[in-house]
Design a protein around this motif. Structure first.
Motif, PDB file in Angstrom:
ATOM      1  N   GLU A   5       0.828  -1.206   0.000  1.00 23.74           N
ATOM      2  CA  GLU A   5       0.000   0.000   0.000  1.00 23.74           C
ATOM      3  C   GLU A   5       0.862   1.256   0.000  1.00 23.74           C
ATOM      4  O   GLU A   5       0.605   2.197  -0.752  1.00 23.74           O
ATOM      5  N   LEU A   6       1.887   1.281   0.848  1.00 24.43           N
ATOM      6  CA  LEU A   6       2.762   2.446   0.913  1.00 24.43           C
ATOM      7  C   LEU A   6       3.422   2.703  -0.437  1.00 24.43           C
ATOM      8  O   LEU A   6       3.410   3.833  -0.944  1.00 24.43           O
ATOM      9  N   LEU A   7       3.990   1.679  -1.045  1.00 27.10           N
ATOM     10  CA  LEU A   7       4.678   1.852  -2.327  1.00 27.10           C
ATOM     11  C   LEU A   7       3.706   2.205  -3.450  1.00 27.10           C
ATOM     12  O   LEU A   7       4.023   3.022  -4.318  1.00 27.10           O
ATOM     13  N   ARG A   8       2.519   1.637  -3.431  1.00 31.85           N
ATOM     14  CA  ARG A   8       1.503   1.965  -4.434  1.00 31.85           C
ATOM     15  C   ARG A   8       1.132   3.446  -4.342  1.00 31.85           C
ATOM     16  O   ARG A   8       1.071   4.151  -5.350  1.00 31.85           O
ATOM     17  N   ARG A   9       0.909   3.916  -3.120  1.00 25.72           N
ATOM     18  CA  ARG A   9       0.546   5.317  -2.923  1.00 25.72           C
ATOM     19  C   ARG A   9       1.702   6.246  -3.290  1.00 25.72           C
ATOM     20  O   ARG A   9       1.489   7.302  -3.880  1.00 25.72           O
ATOM     21  N   TYR A  10       2.924   5.842  -2.958  1.00 19.88           N
ATOM     22  CA  TYR A  10       4.094   6.655  -3.308  1.00 19.88           C
ATOM     23  C   TYR A  10       4.231   6.746  -4.833  1.00 19.88           C
ATOM     24  O   TYR A  10       4.484   7.816  -5.382  1.00 19.88           O
ATOM     25  N   LEU A  11       4.065   5.634  -5.520  1.00 19.26           N
ATOM     26  CA  LEU A  11       4.156   5.630  -6.984  1.00 19.26           C
ATOM     27  C   LEU A  11       3.050   6.457  -7.630  1.00 19.26           C
ATOM     28  O   LEU A  11       3.207   6.954  -8.745  1.00 19.26           O
ATOM     29  N   PHE A  17       2.704  10.922   4.480  1.00 20.52           N
ATOM     30  CA  PHE A  17       2.496   9.732   5.300  1.00 20.52           C
ATOM     31  C   PHE A  17       2.668  10.086   6.773  1.00 20.52           C
ATOM     32  O   PHE A  17       3.141   9.285   7.573  1.00 20.52           O
ATOM     33  N   GLN A  18       2.280  11.317   7.113  1.00 26.42           N
ATOM     34  CA  GLN A  18       2.408  11.789   8.495  1.00 26.42           C
ATOM     35  C   GLN A  18       1.638  10.868   9.439  1.00 26.42           C
ATOM     36  O   GLN A  18       0.482  10.520   9.189  1.00 26.42           O
ATOM     37  N   GLY A  19       2.303  10.480  10.526  1.00 28.98           N
ATOM     38  CA  GLY A  19       1.667   9.681  11.560  1.00 28.98           C
ATOM     39  C   GLY A  19       1.324   8.259  11.159  1.00 28.98           C
ATOM     40  O   GLY A  19       0.632   7.562  11.903  1.00 28.98           O
ATOM     41  N   ALA A  20       1.790   7.800  10.028  1.00 28.68           N
ATOM     42  CA  ALA A  20       1.452   6.450   9.548  1.00 28.68           C
ATOM     43  C   ALA A  20       2.050   5.376  10.447  1.00 28.68           C
ATOM     44  O   ALA A  20       3.160   5.508  10.958  1.00 28.68           O
ATOM     45  N   ASN A  21       1.301   4.297  10.627  1.00 26.83           N
ATOM     46  CA  ASN A  21       1.788   3.139  11.372  1.00 26.83           C
ATOM     47  C   ASN A  21       2.513   2.230  10.388  1.00 26.83           C
ATOM     48  O   ASN A  21       1.878   1.522   9.603  1.00 26.83           O
ATOM     49  N   LEU A  22       3.830   2.291  10.419  1.00 31.62           N
ATOM     50  CA  LEU A  22       4.671   1.507   9.516  1.00 31.62           C
ATOM     51  C   LEU A  22       5.576   0.564  10.309  1.00 31.62           C
ATOM     52  O   LEU A  22       6.665   0.208   9.854  1.00 31.62           O
ATOM     53  N   LEU A  32      11.807   6.392  -1.260  1.00 31.17           N
ATOM     54  CA  LEU A  32      10.814   7.247  -0.622  1.00 31.17           C
ATOM     55  C   LEU A  32      11.327   8.677  -0.540  1.00 31.17           C
ATOM     56  O   LEU A  32      11.056   9.394   0.418  1.00 31.17           O
ATOM     57  N   ASN A  33      12.049   9.089  -1.563  1.00 27.58           N
ATOM     58  CA  ASN A  33      12.612  10.432  -1.590  1.00 27.58           C
ATOM     59  C   ASN A  33      11.497  11.471  -1.518  1.00 27.58           C
ATOM     60  O   ASN A  33      10.489  11.362  -2.212  1.00 27.58           O
ATOM     61  N   GLY A  34      11.682  12.452  -0.637  1.00 32.48           N
ATOM     62  CA  GLY A  34      10.714  13.530  -0.498  1.00 32.48           C
ATOM     63  C   GLY A  34       9.463  13.169   0.278  1.00 32.48           C
ATOM     64  O   GLY A  34       8.540  13.975   0.372  1.00 32.48           O
ATOM     65  N   ALA A  35       9.409  11.980   0.861  1.00 27.75           N
ATOM     66  CA  ALA A  35       8.226  11.575   1.624  1.00 27.75           C
ATOM     67  C   ALA A  35       8.129  12.360   2.930  1.00 27.75           C
ATOM     68  O   ALA A  35       9.121  12.683   3.561  1.00 27.75           O
TER      69      ALA A  35
END
Length: 73
Positions: A5-11, A17-22, A32-35
């Protein structure tokens, strides 16, 4: 949020992704440059080879991270 999900959204050009539970996420070799990861929980994450150039890691939990990279442009 899981790795796919993270990579799909980044692409899809999402960067907030502030406060995300990773917790314990596997991001080996991810870009994840610039995330915006302000306040995210990356504890126990595997970041081997992950690119985080210009990513904002303010107040991010990086405890127990595996191989946290340090990359300089």
């Amino acid at each position: 949020m899981d790795t796919n999900e993270l990579l799909r959204r980044y692409l899809a050009r999402e960067r907030n992704f502030q406060g995300a539970n990773l917790r314990k996420i596997n991001l080996i070799g991810a870009e994840l440059n610039g995330a915006d990861l302000i306040g995210a929980d990356l504890s126990g994450a595997d970041l081997r080879g992950t690119q985080l150039i210009d990513a904002d890691l303010s107040n991010t939990d990086l405890s127990r991270v595996i191989s946290c990279p340090v990359k300089h442009p």
